[in-house]
Write a protein that holds these residues in place. Structure first.
Motif, PDB file in Angstrom:
ATOM      1  N   ILE A  55      87.602  61.878  -8.894  1.00  0.00           N
ATOM      2  CA  ILE A  55      87.371  61.562  -7.488  1.00  0.00           C
ATOM      3  C   ILE A  55      86.871  62.836  -6.824  1.00  0.00           C
ATOM      4  CG2 ILE A  55      88.425  60.663  -5.377  1.00  0.00           C
ATOM      5  CD1 ILE A  55      90.622  59.439  -7.184  1.00  0.00           C
ATOM      6  N   ASP A  56      85.630  62.830  -6.387  1.00  0.00           N
ATOM      7  CA  ASP A  56      84.975  64.043  -5.889  1.00  0.00           C
ATOM      8  C   ASP A  56      85.445  64.467  -4.518  1.00  0.00           C
ATOM      9  OD1 ASP A  56      83.413  64.368  -8.202  1.00  0.00           O
ATOM     10  OD2 ASP A  56      81.942  62.909  -7.480  1.00  0.00           O
ATOM     11  N   LYS A  57      85.745  63.497  -3.650  1.00  0.00           N
ATOM     12  CA  LYS A  57      86.190  63.834  -2.303  1.00  0.00           C
ATOM     13  C   LYS A  57      87.207  62.796  -1.843  1.00  0.00           C
ATOM     14  CE  LYS A  57      82.271  61.489  -0.065  1.00  0.00           C
ATOM     15  NZ  LYS A  57      81.137  61.654   0.875  1.00  0.00           N
ATOM     16  N   LYS A  58      87.906  63.103  -0.766  1.00  0.00           N
ATOM     17  CA  LYS A  58      88.984  62.228  -0.292  1.00  0.00           C
ATOM     18  C   LYS A  58      88.443  60.827  -0.034  1.00  0.00           C
ATOM     19  CE  LYS A  58      92.554  61.747   3.254  1.00  0.00           C
ATOM     20  NZ  LYS A  58      93.641  61.561   2.273  1.00  0.00           N
ATOM     21  N   PRO A  59      89.005  59.824  -0.693  1.00  0.00           N
ATOM     22  CA  PRO A  59      88.534  58.450  -0.467  1.00  0.00           C
ATOM     23  C   PRO A  59      88.908  57.969   0.931  1.00  0.00           C
ATOM     24  CG  PRO A  59      89.860  58.641  -2.482  1.00  0.00           C
ATOM     25  CD  PRO A  59      90.062  59.886  -1.698  1.00  0.00           C
ATOM     26  N   THR A  60      88.019  57.211   1.524  1.00  0.00           N
ATOM     27  CA  THR A  60      88.315  56.604   2.827  1.00  0.00           C
ATOM     28  C   THR A  60      88.324  55.083   2.739  1.00  0.00           C
ATOM     29  OG1 THR A  60      85.967  56.673   3.444  1.00  0.00           O
ATOM     30  CG2 THR A  60      87.341  58.550   4.089  1.00  0.00           C
ATOM     31  N   ARG A  61      87.720  54.555   1.694  1.00  0.00           N
ATOM     32  CA  ARG A  61      87.687  53.104   1.493  1.00  0.00           C
ATOM     33  C   ARG A  61      88.349  52.817   0.145  1.00  0.00           C
ATOM     34  NH1 ARG A  61      84.754  50.247   4.886  1.00  0.00           N
ATOM     35  NH2 ARG A  61      84.437  48.553   3.398  1.00  0.00           N
ATOM     36  N   ILE A  62      89.614  52.415   0.216  1.00  0.00           N
ATOM     37  CA  ILE A  62      90.421  52.268  -1.000  1.00  0.00           C
ATOM     38  C   ILE A  62      90.623  50.802  -1.329  1.00  0.00           C
ATOM     39  CG2 ILE A  62      92.671  52.764  -2.032  1.00  0.00           C
ATOM     40  CD1 ILE A  62      92.072  54.862   0.819  1.00  0.00           C
ATOM     41  N   ALA A  63      90.380  50.456  -2.583  1.00  0.00           N
ATOM     42  CA  ALA A  63      90.682  49.123  -3.090  1.00  0.00           C
ATOM     43  C   ALA A  63      91.848  49.243  -4.058  1.00  0.00           C
ATOM     44  CB  ALA A  63      89.469  48.513  -3.784  1.00  0.00           C
ATOM     45  N   THR A  64      92.660  48.201  -4.138  1.00  0.00           N
ATOM     46  CA  THR A  64      93.825  48.224  -5.028  1.00  0.00           C
ATOM     47  C   THR A  64      93.830  46.989  -5.913  1.00  0.00           C
ATOM     48  OG1 THR A  64      95.241  47.106  -3.398  1.00  0.00           O
ATOM     49  CG2 THR A  64      95.194  49.521  -3.351  1.00  0.00           C
TER      50      THR A  64
END
Length: 341
Positions: A55-64
């Protein structure tokens, strides 16, 4: 009941208070306090049994996907853009109450619901949510599905070792790592541990009391072992698993065993913990000849969770534990009083 076992890993049905969220679902942990702190955690690489997720940068759109990851993300103060449908304990919106309450509390848009009825993720459906990452640390995602999602450019955080086997605490820790929120995830776990330890301290009568967690499915009688996370919570409250339970283990699973009806009288525990989707189903078991073979059932020392929502909530996550623990403790206190009366 079999559907829930499949949905949360065959363990279970076949594995309180206002802690992470105020009321039953409020007070989520705050998001990272500064972008510099969050950015310092990236890039991050999380290994899994199916491959490494970078993960290159902080995720803002997360799916689970799977069980528990949605709860962990919400407990960290973030509303995912896509979550799996809950076809067992979810209502018309396919979300169980602890998740729908948390979404409302956080004020985020309602997540896209990914159809999990066939236990297979649709890449096409997932892509509609345009996620930065898919979190599936406790799931049954296959190598084929993993490759399809990563091939579409979405990193996937899968299970470390095997499908449906990641400890519930690790789900929270892995989620925190993926989101650059390790400190917040540790705080969530600390609050959960405090919740359980406070309940144990308030009920010293639990300590040393033997318990067996069983599930009567008419044709098959299941009993859960100390490796099951729900039994782990019972033991954290002070209960012990008696030798009579472990002696009946046929080694057919790591966290459960089946018991033939002719051996039910060998379950020598002071308290029985069980569940049923309907009260009538529970009543039938408790009064049946097979149920009456169990000494604690015959005495009436039974704590039972009834209803799909309550049954599902016994499997601990960052949200189900605070949601269900008060009810679990109340029922255990009544059963323990009968056992020792």
């Amino acid at each position: 009941m079999r559907r829930l076992r499949e949905a949360i890993g065959l363990i279970a049905i076949a594995g309180a208070a206002a802690l992470l969220l105020s009321g039953c679902a409020g007070g989520a942990a705050p998001a990272a306090s500064g972008s510099a702190t969050a950015d310092a955690a990236f890039p991050v690489t999380i290994p899994s049994a199916l491959g490494n997720a970078t993960i290159d940068k902080k995720p803002t759109r997360i799916a689970t996907w799977g069980w528990g990851a949605t709860d962990a993300v919400l407990a960290l103060g973030i509303v995912p853009v896509a979550i799996p449908s809950d076809d067992y304990s979810g209502g018309a919106d396919k979300m169980p109450p602890w998740i729908s309450d948390a979404v409302k509390k956080l004020g985020g848009p309602t997540p896209q619901i990914l159809d999990s009825s066939a236990a297979e993720i649709s890449v096409e459906e997932l892509l509609k949510a345009n996620p930065d990452v898919l979190l599936a640390p406790y799931s049954g995602i296959t190598q084929k599905e993993y490759d399809a999602v990563t091939g579409a450019g979405i990193p996937v955080v899968a299970y470390p070792d095997a499908p449906w086997s990641t400890p519930w605490r690790d789900v929270i820790t892995i989620t925190g790592t993926a989101l650059g929120m390790k400190t917040q995830a540790a705080a969530v776990l600390k609050r959960l541990d405090t919740l359980v330890s406070d309940a144990a301290a308030a009920h010293p009568e639990f300590r040393g009391t033997s318990i067996a967690y069983v599930d009567d499915d008419v044709d098959t009688f299941y009993m859960y072992l100390p490796a099951d996370p729900r039994v782990e919570i019972l033991e954290d409250l002070g209960f012990t698993t008696p030798r009579s339970v472990t002696d009946l283990d046929t080694k057919e699973g790591t966290f459960y065993t089946t018991v033939s009806h002719e051996n039910l009288d060998r379950i020598d525990a002071q308290v029985i913990f069980t569940q049923a989707e309907q009260q009538s189903t529970l009543d039938e078991f408790l009064s049946s000849p097979r149920g009456q073979l169990i000494p604690a059932v015959k005495k009436g020392a039974v704590a039972a969770m009834v209803g799909a929502e309550n049954v599902a909530a016994v499997s601990p996550t960052a949200l189900t534990l605070p949601w269900a623990l008060p009810t679990i403790v109340e029922k255990l206190a009544k059963a323990t009083a009968i056992a020792k009366g």
